[in-house]
Design a protein around this motif. Structure first.
Motif, short mmCIF file in Angstrom:
data_model
loop_
_atom_site.label_atom_id
_atom_site.label_comp_id
_atom_site.label_asym_id
_atom_site.label_seq_id
_atom_site.Cartn_x
_atom_site.Cartn_y
_atom_site.Cartn_z
N GLN A 40 46.31 40.63 34.87
CA GLN A 40 46.60 41.34 36.11
C GLN A 40 47.16 40.41 37.19
O GLN A 40 47.66 40.89 38.22
CB GLN A 40 45.33 42.02 36.64
CG GLN A 40 44.78 43.11 35.73
CD GLN A 40 45.77 44.24 35.56
OE1 GLN A 40 46.36 44.41 34.49
NE2 GLN A 40 45.98 45.01 36.61
N LYS A 92 50.73 40.97 38.33
CA LYS A 92 51.16 42.35 38.53
C LYS A 92 50.94 42.82 39.97
O LYS A 92 51.61 43.73 40.44
CB LYS A 92 50.40 43.29 37.57
CG LYS A 92 50.76 43.09 36.11
CD LYS A 92 50.01 44.07 35.23
CE LYS A 92 50.37 43.89 33.77
NZ LYS A 92 49.61 44.84 32.90
N GLY A 137 39.48 43.10 41.13
CA GLY A 137 39.65 43.65 39.79
C GLY A 137 38.68 44.75 39.45
O GLY A 137 38.58 45.75 40.17
N GLU A 145 41.64 49.36 40.40
CA GLU A 145 41.34 47.96 40.70
C GLU A 145 40.72 47.88 42.09
O GLU A 145 41.16 48.56 43.02
CB GLU A 145 42.62 47.11 40.66
CG GLU A 145 43.30 47.07 39.30
CD GLU A 145 42.72 46.00 38.38
OE1 GLU A 145 41.97 45.13 38.88
OE2 GLU A 145 43.02 46.03 37.18
#
Length: 521
Positions: free
Chosen positions: A330, A333, A340, A406
């Motif tokens: 992640q 991104k 998270g 997230e």
């Protein structure tokens, strides 16, 4: 037994028990002659570490200590510290680690508050005059770590026969936090053990044995739980008494370290070290960062020059870490203060003040529940009850879910700045300041102001040899922030007040600069 009830046999707890001392005992049976801890040229195998801690456990019991007695420890990282800690666990006693950077009055407070019956102290610390004077005034037995003397010399190297229930108190760790006085956080064998297995999965530890760095202090939850997770999974830990970029680079190359846990400022120091380019870092497979955001430029450099995989792990002393993870896949991104998702061990939520769990885009307090929860705050039932409102543990942190599930960390609740009728998360401003090439560290707080209510004020640590004006910093912030989010002042300091793990103590900045704007009026 046929009706599914829990057996009442007195042998049941002994057979099914969860005990932190057994983490090492069972690992020694499986990994035997594999290195468990490495300190300089010293390599202790799992078997040797297990035997040494058994001897120290017997030594403590021989002094008349009994189940539940508190054993305080004032030590920096060493193999003897690890031996002593496991000796405390195996004897059925309660480990009370103390931050070695605390003032003497704070150390004495912990010793008195925890009602410590024994103190294990790092012999090297006695060189500090105030510590030496404190030790001489104590009325409790002492054990010294360091030197040639073996802990528990002459005692049996077999495990002591001590009944332990997984729900028994095993540890009181005093928080060093950023918002005020310390509290004694109580944990059981089971609460800590539950997160170790989760960490092994999240870290990807394999059965062939990894090598972990251990340069953060073991009296802090982050390094302590990483060490125990390593031992459970058969990994070796390279012990260092503190962080030094050059020494860590040498250790990575010499011992083929696979996993490092550090702060963003530590990784930056590795990048900037003159020996970095000539050091073989190919053994690194995962670097974990915590306690501070990672700017995009820094992360991109780290991925290119240090390690191919980075992850952010977060948690609390109260909710043993790691409780959240921002996974390596992640990292590129999305950017910002992402925490998270929940780790395997616990559940994660965002809660309104009335106890409602909130959905994407709604701001509330980050809450947890799971088996890694503390037993409570020692001698503070009111604070415990307040932290456990609505059946969840309240972190004191503000966050929100994004549309992909997230978690985005916004701020400590007490660090949300209310200025001119607007709420400004200090971490948002700090993230922007950290993007400036001259800024090494930043702390943003709200200070009392007649016009704004709270004036956004930035305290900065600038790289040596660099110069930057307030006008330049203001222009930099205006490129990325709304007008009301830009600090009213930029104060450059020679150092920021930090905890032993490098976390900025904002309450100290507030205390020392409370009348900053009054004095300018």
């Amino acid at each position: 037994m046929g009706n599914g009830s829990v057996p009442e046999s007195p042998g049941y707890q002994r057979i099914s028990r969860i005990a932190l001392g057994d983490v090492l005992h069972r690992a020694a049976r499986r990994f035997g002659d594999r290195a468990a801890v490495i300190e300089g040229d010293l390599r202790l195998t799992f078997k040797a570490l297990d035997s040494a801690s058994n001897r120290f456990a017997h030594a403590l019991l021989a002094q008349g200590m009994s189940a539940g007695d508190r054993v305080a420890m004032l030590c920096e990282n060493s193999a003897q510290m690890v031996i002593a800690m496991f000796g405390v666990y195996k004897a059925g006693l309660v480990w009370v680690p103390i931050n070695t950077a605390l003032a003497v009055d704070a150390i004495r407070f912990i010793l008195d508050h925890a009602e410590a019956r024994h103190l294990i102290i790092d012999a090297q610390l006695l060189a500090r005059e105030l510590v030496h004077d404190l030790v001489r005034s104590l009325g409790v037995p002492l054990t010294f770590c360091g030197g040639e003397a073996e802990l528990g010399a002459g005692q049996p190297d077999t495990p002591p026969e001590v009944p332990i229930d997984g729900r028994d108190l095993v540890q009181i760790m005093y928080t060093s936090g950023t918002t005020g006085p310390q509290k004694g956080v109580m944990h059981s064998h089971a609460s800590i053990h539950s997160v170790l297995m989760s960490n092994l999965v999240e870290f990807g530890t394999g059965p062939d044995g990894d090598v972990y760095s251990c340069h953060l202090p073991l009296f802090h939850v982050g390094q302590h739980v990483v060490l125990l997770s390593a031992l459970l999974g058969g990994a070796a830990s390279v012990l260092m008494r503190g962080f030094d970029a050059g020494e860590l680079l040498k250790a990575i190359a010499r011992h083929r370290i696979n996993l490092v846990v550090g702060l963003p400022m530590m990784y930056r120091a590795l990048l900037d070290h003159p020996r970095r380019a000539s050091t073989d870092l190919s053994s690194l497979r995962l670097c974990i960062y915590a306690m501070a955001p990672m700017s995009k430029p820094l992360l991109m450099r780290l991925l290119d020059s240090i390690c191919p995989r980075f992850a952010l792990c977060s948690g609390q002393t109260e909710m043993y870490t790691a409780a959240t993870i921002f996974r390596p896949e992640q990292q590129l991104k999305r950017f910002g203060a992402y925490w998270g998702v929940a780790t395997l061990v616990n559940e994660l939520g965002v809660m309104a003040e009335d106890g409602r769990l909130l959905g994407p885009g709604e701001v509330g307090e980050i809450v947890y529940r799971g088996p890694n929860l503390m037993l409570g705050y020692y001698k503070d039932p009111e604070a415990t009850a307040h932290a456990w409102r609505f059946g969840w543990h309240h972190s004191g942190d503000l966050g929100q879910w994004d549309e992909d599930g997230e978690l985005l960390f916004l701020d400590r609740i007490k660090d949300m700045i209310k200025t001119g009728g607007e709420n400004v998360p200090s971490i948002k401003v700090e993230d922007v300041l950290l993007r400036h090439p001259a800024v090494r560290n930043a702390a943003v707080i709200g200070l009392p102001h007649e016009r704004w209510g709270e004036a956004i004020t930035a305290f900065l640590l600038v790289d040596a040899g660099q110069q930057v004006t307030s006008a330049e910093l203001h222009a930099h912030c205006r490129q990325h922030l709304g007008r009301f989010e830009v600090p009213k002042e930029f104060v450059q300091l020679p150092a920021l007040p930090v905890t032993s793990t490098g976390k900025v103590q904002k309450f100290e900045l507030r205390r020392s600069h409370l009348h900053h704007y009054e004095e300018q009026a």
